[in-house]
Write an enzyme that holds these catalytic residues in place. Structure first.
Site, PDB file in Angstrom:
ATOM      1  N   GLY A 165      45.047   8.848  63.865  1.00  0.00           N
ATOM      2  CA  GLY A 165      44.054   9.626  63.129  1.00  0.00           C
ATOM      3  C   GLY A 165      44.439  11.087  63.081  1.00  0.00           C
ATOM      4  CG  LEU A 180      38.431  14.398  67.328  1.00  0.00           C
ATOM      5  CD1 LEU A 180      37.311  15.273  67.861  1.00  0.00           C
ATOM      6  CD2 LEU A 180      38.364  13.012  67.965  1.00  0.00           C
ATOM      7  CB  VAL A 221      46.217   0.228  62.547  1.00  0.00           C
ATOM      8  CG1 VAL A 221      46.168   1.729  62.694  1.00  0.00           C
ATOM      9  CG2 VAL A 221      45.190  -0.261  61.534  1.00  0.00           C
ATOM     10  CG  HIS A 279      26.949  13.297  74.480  1.00  0.00           C
ATOM     11  ND1 HIS A 279      28.255  12.997  74.800  1.00  0.00           N
ATOM     12  CD2 HIS A 279      26.925  13.474  73.132  1.00  0.00           C
ATOM     13  CE1 HIS A 279      28.983  12.985  73.692  1.00  0.00           C
ATOM     14  NE2 HIS A 279      28.201  13.264  72.674  1.00  0.00           N
TER      15      HIS A 279
END
Length: 489
Positions: A15, A20, A87, A241
């Site tokens: 990626g 990101l 992939v 989180h």
């Protein structure tokens, strides 16, 4: 440990052309290089579907790190290589393995390989299994797999994904990243608790009334609407989180400050969480969805008016809840949590409210007193505030609230590491303390699944809080019925 402070490895980013990688991974690796935490014996291989060249990737890296401030930027980006990749094609993995062997010879790297999956989660299992079957992980050094959230969509899907990955990697090779665990003040929770005699003896139900965790965002879903429509705030924030912060706040002191002992204590907390039965969800949890409003004076749309959001969407953008931990230390102490988008401000903080003193002599009409509070500021400010009561200036014996502040990122000369920078370095060193173990992931999913299933069956959610507020009224009522309120401080 010092001999290993500059780990030698090839970092493979799946990626590499994505958001990101550009926003977090490349800048973090650059800071590690600038700070001398990685030396010259490293390489980064970016893989993706686009037909890029090495130079395309290097230019992207330069752009992502504001390279004008670094005269050594070309030296840094020379360590980056691009490999077009499919992939689903075993041949791509074989070609990747050839490239990695060449780079390990070039940079004198002892066959250490870190595979970072910064892409769509539906490919995680395929990538992990094919890396092994094509011999990419069969090295004389170490191989580690870093996985971004979401790790599954619920407990069954997480179990299926974990089973796939465990066919190729052992648990101690898997690093499930939760970037909140890389934040300095989240890591500081343990130090505040276990290194201070004024807090450690008081950290029980005898002295603590309640603990509140708030993680609010002023932004909406932005360009993540397709993901968010499948996730919602409960899966996006609470399952990972917030549950991690609860575990750190509530865990017992570990025998040693190592990965196994800290994880073991966190798992005990998650096991002690009182399950929420489906007919109790409305009593303990509140969901919301933002409608139109203003953020800093700028009009913003309702969630259902955002791009790629269904006009009749039932997805929650806000969650508040009351958690109870059924163990000796925390019986009777509620942990209140709330998180949402398009709220008044971007802020993550923890408020520990201590119990009042019996027959406090200073309570009265002339005194404006609050309970003692310990506030741990996670972001954007990082620090601690302790709220106490002290005598007012003047002759009468009147008390007033005061506060003691510590700000860890207020010094401009202090270069506080970003969360991803710290976590990437930890992975390179083989320190998994600040990564989620499978047991933690499974227990978190087990807790939230009954809530998400109840909400999925009840499709009556409509926008119920204004953008720019701190959430729906029902969130306040959750505490009011216990005689408490949110501390917006």
């Amino acid at each position: 440990m010092k001999t290993n402070q500059q780990p030698k490895a090839v970092i493979v980013i799946f990626g590499a052309t994505g958001d990101l990688a550009k926003r977090k991974l490349y800048p973090s690796i650059h800071r590690l290089y600038q700070n001398g935490q990685i030396g010259e014996e490293f390489a980064v291989v970016g893989v993706g579907r686009r037909p890029w060249s090495n130079e395309d990737l290097r230019q992207t890296v330069k752009t992502s790190i504001s390279s004008s401030a670094d005269k050594h930027i070309d030296d840094f980006t020379s360590h980056f290589y691009y490999h077009p990749f499919d992939v689903t094609n075993p041949g791509s993995y074989q070609e990747l393995n050839v490239l990695l062997n060449q780079l390990e010879d070039t940079y004198q790297i002892p066959n250490n390989r870190m595979f970072y999956l910064a892409m769509a989660p539906e490919f995680f299992g395929t990538i992990a299994k094919t890396l092994k079957s094509e011999g990419v992980t069969a090295t004389t050094g170490w191989s580690r797999l870093v996985i971004e959230k979401p790790f599954g969509h619920d407990l069954p899907s997480a179990q299926a994904l974990n089973k796939e990955i465990r066919e190729a990697f052992t648990e101690d090779q898997i690093y499930r990243i939760d970037h909140y665990l890389g934040k300095q003040m989240v890591q500081n929770i343990e130090v505040i608790r276990f290194a201070n005699a004024i807090f450690e003896p008081l950290w029980t139900n005898r002295y603590i009334s309640n603990i509140q965790i708030t993680s609010s965002e002023s932004l909406g879903v932005e360009d993540r609407a397709r993901y968010y429509e499948k996730s919602g705030a409960l899966r996006d924030m609470v399952q990972n989180h917030i549950m991690q912060m609860v575990a750190l706040l509530a865990m017992e002191p570990p025998i040693k400050l190592n990965t196994e002992e800290i994880r073991s204590e966190k798992v005990k907390v998650l096991r002690a969480l009182r399950p929420i039965a489906k007919d109790e969800v409305d009593e303990y949890f509140v969901r919301g969805q933002y409608h139109a409003g203003e953020i800093d004076g700028v009009p913003v749309p309702a969630y259902t008016d955002e791009d790629n959001v269904a006009p009749d969407s039932n997805t929650e953008t806000f969650v508040a809840g009351k958690l109870l931990i059924d163990n000796f230390r925390w019986a009777g102490v509620p942990f209140y949590i709330r998180t949402g988008k398009r709220m008044k401000e971007k802020s993550t903080k923890i408020v520990v409210q201590f119990k009042d003193i019996p027959m406090n002599l200073y309570y009265g009409n002339e005194n404006n007193m609050n309970p003692n509070l310990l506030v741990i500021h996670i972001q954007p400010d990082e620090g601690i505030t302790l709220y106490l009561n002290a005598k007012k200036l003047g002759g009468a014996a009147h008390a007033q609230p005061i506060k003691l502040d510590y700000c860890s990122n207020c010094n401009d000369e202090l270069n506080t590491p970003e969360a991803y920078e710290k976590l990437i370095h930890d992975c390179l060193l083989g320190d998994a303390t600040n990564f989620a173990h499978w047991d933690e992931v499974a227990l978190s999913w087990s807790f939230v699944d009954s809530i998400s299933e109840t909400w999925a069956a009840n499709k009556t959610l409509s926008p119920n809080y204004e953008s720019g507020s701190m959430g729906p009224k029902e969130s306040d009522d959750l505490l009011v019925k216990d005689g408490l309120h949110w501390w917006n401080i």
